[in-house]
Design an enzyme around this catalytic site. Structure first.
Site, PDB file in Angstrom:
ATOM      1  N   ASP A  81     -14.748  46.263  38.697  1.00 13.59           N
ATOM      2  CA  ASP A  81     -13.876  46.141  37.545  1.00 13.59           C
ATOM      3  C   ASP A  81     -12.633  45.373  37.964  1.00 13.59           C
ATOM      4  O   ASP A  81     -11.532  45.886  37.966  1.00 13.59           O
ATOM      5  CB  ASP A  81     -13.499  47.519  36.997  1.00 13.59           C
ATOM      6  CG  ASP A  81     -12.670  47.417  35.724  1.00 13.59           C
ATOM      7  OD1 ASP A  81     -12.774  46.394  35.035  1.00 13.59           O
ATOM      8  OD2 ASP A  81     -11.918  48.355  35.434  1.00 13.59           O
ATOM      9  N   ARG A 116       5.894  35.151  46.698  1.00 12.20           N
ATOM     10  CA  ARG A 116       5.658  33.725  46.979  1.00 12.20           C
ATOM     11  C   ARG A 116       5.245  33.435  48.428  1.00 12.20           C
ATOM     12  O   ARG A 116       4.295  32.690  48.656  1.00 12.20           O
ATOM     13  CB  ARG A 116       6.890  32.921  46.602  1.00 12.20           C
ATOM     14  CG  ARG A 116       6.688  31.437  46.746  1.00 12.20           C
ATOM     15  CD  ARG A 116       7.937  30.673  46.406  1.00 12.20           C
ATOM     16  NE  ARG A 116       7.602  29.485  45.642  1.00 12.20           N
ATOM     17  CZ  ARG A 116       8.468  28.748  45.022  1.00 12.20           C
ATOM     18  NH1 ARG A 116       9.732  29.095  45.007  1.00 12.20           N
ATOM     19  NH2 ARG A 116       8.096  27.669  44.376  1.00 12.20           N
ATOM     20  N   HIS A 120      -1.606  37.115  50.574  1.00 11.57           N
ATOM     21  CA  HIS A 120      -2.554  38.094  50.031  1.00 11.57           C
ATOM     22  C   HIS A 120      -3.110  37.574  48.705  1.00 11.57           C
ATOM     23  O   HIS A 120      -2.378  37.003  47.899  1.00 11.57           O
ATOM     24  CB  HIS A 120      -1.845  39.429  49.816  1.00 11.57           C
ATOM     25  CG  HIS A 120      -2.778  40.562  49.556  1.00 11.57           C
ATOM     26  ND1 HIS A 120      -3.356  40.771  48.326  1.00 11.57           N
ATOM     27  CD2 HIS A 120      -3.240  41.531  50.367  1.00 11.57           C
ATOM     28  CE1 HIS A 120      -4.132  41.830  48.396  1.00 11.57           C
ATOM     29  NE2 HIS A 120      -4.089  42.306  49.622  1.00 11.57           N
ATOM     30  N   GLY A 150       2.193  46.576  51.350  1.00 10.54           N
ATOM     31  CA  GLY A 150       2.660  45.595  50.372  1.00 10.54           C
ATOM     32  C   GLY A 150       3.715  44.689  50.974  1.00 10.54           C
ATOM     33  O   GLY A 150       3.692  44.403  52.167  1.00 10.54           O
ATOM     34  N   VAL A 151       4.654  44.253  50.137  1.00 11.89           N
ATOM     35  CA  VAL A 151       5.737  43.395  50.609  1.00 11.89           C
ATOM     36  C   VAL A 151       7.070  43.929  50.110  1.00 11.89           C
ATOM     37  O   VAL A 151       7.139  44.635  49.103  1.00 11.89           O
ATOM     38  CB  VAL A 151       5.574  41.923  50.145  1.00 11.89           C
ATOM     39  CG1 VAL A 151       4.283  41.334  50.665  1.00 11.89           C
ATOM     40  CG2 VAL A 151       5.655  41.792  48.650  1.00 11.89           C
ATOM     41  N   ALA A 153      11.203  42.331  49.682  1.00 14.00           N
ATOM     42  CA  ALA A 153      12.026  41.130  49.760  1.00 14.00           C
ATOM     43  C   ALA A 153      13.266  41.342  48.903  1.00 14.00           C
ATOM     44  O   ALA A 153      13.357  42.300  48.130  1.00 14.00           O
ATOM     45  CB  ALA A 153      11.245  39.911  49.271  1.00 14.00           C
ATOM     46  N   ASP A 156      17.311  37.284  44.113  1.00 13.06           N
ATOM     47  CA  ASP A 156      18.552  37.222  43.328  1.00 13.06           C
ATOM     48  C   ASP A 156      19.458  38.412  43.624  1.00 13.06           C
ATOM     49  O   ASP A 156      20.062  39.000  42.723  1.00 13.06           O
ATOM     50  CB  ASP A 156      18.237  37.160  41.828  1.00 13.06           C
ATOM     51  CG  ASP A 156      17.407  35.947  41.462  1.00 13.06           C
ATOM     52  OD1 ASP A 156      17.455  34.949  42.203  1.00 13.06           O
ATOM     53  OD2 ASP A 156      16.697  36.010  40.436  1.00 13.06           O
ATOM     54  N   LEU A 161      10.272  45.803  45.918  1.00  8.45           N
ATOM     55  CA  LEU A 161       9.118  46.338  46.632  1.00  8.45           C
ATOM     56  C   LEU A 161       7.883  46.088  45.777  1.00  8.45           C
ATOM     57  O   LEU A 161       7.882  46.414  44.595  1.00  8.45           O
ATOM     58  CB  LEU A 161       9.251  47.842  46.865  1.00  8.45           C
ATOM     59  CG  LEU A 161      10.461  48.333  47.648  1.00  8.45           C
ATOM     60  CD1 LEU A 161      10.494  49.854  47.653  1.00  8.45           C
ATOM     61  CD2 LEU A 161      10.420  47.794  49.062  1.00  8.45           C
TER      62      LEU A 161
END
Length: 196
Positions: A81, A116, A120, A150-151, A153, A156, A161
């Site tokens: 799915d 960006r 992944h 995950g990532v 960063a 702005d 997360l």
């Protein structure tokens, strides 16, 4: 051990002298070593797992670890799915579900900007989905890919997360910014939930 290596060398030389090419002779040599070695099973299992993971990766099937590959031997039914994963060979962004007070554009801007630099497949799907919707994507600061989670960063000036619940808990987030339980509900629907 010397008997195994000797039998491999002998097999290699015989096949080369009989006119076989290098690849065939090497294959015969490795086969002879594996068969002649008293620890053949100890060598064969990791070799088979390595070959299986490599073959799967070439065909676009990724296994998290060797145990996951071994577990597939007991699988008798597979249900998919994932939009785009089977039809196009890659995941696609289908739904954007922002928390109350956050616009879809703002959520996509933050998520795509944070994702960006990531390689992944899900991150690439988010970035591409944002680009297709005309959302501005900026370069993040302090990007960190946290293996298996995950990532994280800064976009702005806001810490972002993107990942699973463990990353959210580790980073001080709840996974559902309004406390509505939306993250848990979407998980039951087998969707990837990403928020900040």
């Amino acid at each position: 051990m010397f008997v195994a290596l000797g039998s491999g060398l002998l097999a290699f030389l015989v096949w080369r002298l009989l006119g076989q090419d290098m690849v065939f002779a090497l294959t015969a040599a490795v086969s002879a070593i594996v068969i002649a070695c008293p620890d053949a099973l100890a060598l064969a299992t990791p070799t088979a797992i390595t070959v299986g993971v490599g073959r799967g990766a070439r065909d676009g099937v990724l296994f998290k670890n060797a145990a996951a590959l071994e577990a597939t031997a007991r699988v008798n039914t597979v249900i998919f799915d994932k939009t785009g994963t089977l039809t196009e060979g890659r995941p696609t962004l289908t739904d954007v579900l922002p928390a109350p007070g956050v616009s879809e554009t703002e959520l996509l801007h933050m998520a795509a900007s944070a994702d960006r630099p990531s390689q992944h497949p899900l991150a690439e799907a988010i970035v591409k989905g944002a680009q297709e919707r005309g959302v501005e994507i900026t370069d993040p600061q302090d990007f960190d890919s946290v293996s298996g989670l995950g990532v994280q960063a800064t976009v702005d000036g806001v810490r972002v997360l993107i990942g699973n619940r463990r990353l959210m808990e580790r980073g001080g987030g709840r996974g559902d910014s309004d406390g509505s339980g939306r993250a848990a509900g979407d998980r039951r629907q087998d969707r990837d939930v990403r928020g900040r």
